[in-house]
Scaffold this active site. Sequence first.
Site, PDB file in Angstrom:
ATOM      1  N   SER A 130      -1.171   4.952   1.688  1.00 32.11           N
ATOM      2  CA  SER A 130      -1.285   5.500   3.037  1.00 32.11           C
ATOM      3  C   SER A 130      -0.026   6.303   3.394  1.00 32.11           C
ATOM      4  CB  SER A 130      -1.566   4.358   4.021  1.00 32.11           C
ATOM      5  OG  SER A 130      -2.065   4.842   5.249  1.00 32.11           O
ATOM      6  N   ASP A 226       8.956   2.310  19.022  1.00 29.44           N
ATOM      7  CA  ASP A 226       9.343   3.499  19.781  1.00 29.44           C
ATOM      8  C   ASP A 226       9.258   4.749  18.898  1.00 29.44           C
ATOM      9  OD1 ASP A 226       9.785   1.998  22.038  1.00 29.44           O
ATOM     10  OD2 ASP A 226      11.934   1.775  21.681  1.00 29.44           O
ATOM     11  N   HIS A 285      -9.424   0.271   2.970  1.00 27.37           N
ATOM     12  CA  HIS A 285      -8.202   1.087   2.952  1.00 27.37           C
ATOM     13  C   HIS A 285      -7.069   0.376   2.219  1.00 27.37           C
ATOM     14  CE1 HIS A 285      -5.283   4.017   4.187  1.00 27.37           C
ATOM     15  NE2 HIS A 285      -4.635   3.181   4.971  1.00 27.37           N
TER      16      HIS A 285
END
Length: 304
Positions: A130, A226, A285
């Site tokens: 990924s 963040d 996945h």
Amino acid sequence: MLRWARAWRLPRGGLGPSRPGYSRVPVAPSSGGGGGAGPRPLPLSYTLLDGEPTLPALVFLHGLFGCKTNFNSIAKAVAQQTGRRVLTVDARNHGDSPHSPDMSYEAMSQDLQDLLPQLGLAPCVLIGHSMGGKTAMLLALQRPELVERLIAVDISPVETTSVSDFPTYVAAMRAIDIPAEVPRSCARKLADEQLSPVVKEVAVRQFLLTNLVEVDGRFVWRVNLDALAQHVDTIMAFPARQDSYPGPTLFLLGGNSQYVHPGHHPEMRRLFPGAQIQTVPAAGHWVHADRPQDFLAAIRGFLA
């Protein structure tokens, strides 16, 4: 005999907690550098397994929200089966690696361009899942001399936002609220309950919750939410490239996954003209977690 050669961990104070339920603020200096030509590399956390130094090492790169321990059992097995050195790495803003406001693939590639020669592991076999697969692809395109061959696991060099729930996951994780002094036995259960209305799949919640850690009596996310929230669009995309990587390449796909479809194949073959495409039946996945033996067999076959 297989043994852990080295496990580098973040130095003291490297992961500073913030308010419970929110990601820690970045702790590393700005990765932009002071007028340099590219992103400033960070000292990544890694684990290296011993093996035959004359053979190219295998380097595993995890996906978004993951860490190097995702590949612990796979790394041990492939080291035993192939006799090679095996490196597992925490990407910046993940696991025990430093935090940084820069989450671009250029920055993540630069981290590895700095690390691999330091460890004497170039050229190596890059195996990325990924997000890690996109990092591996970019590194191979930028510095092909560092990559003996490449395996991209259930990902392609195109935008993947249409099938990804990652922005939803980030928002749900940032909304978690765990009161101070909650016992460890209750914290994970409380977080799971708060995630469940948004993240329906139990296996996905369990995976996300591997990032929940206790620091000084408070529970925080070790992944830098963040930075992920700010750069999620960048992470889902892939940098535009005109060059190609000539080395052997395997795109290893999950048969039940929607991340890579035939419309991606032309770009995959343009950038990686030596590519093979192989599908693992009954795998989603997370191919390496769903079908570990098939995953290992695919790696051995490609190396052969």
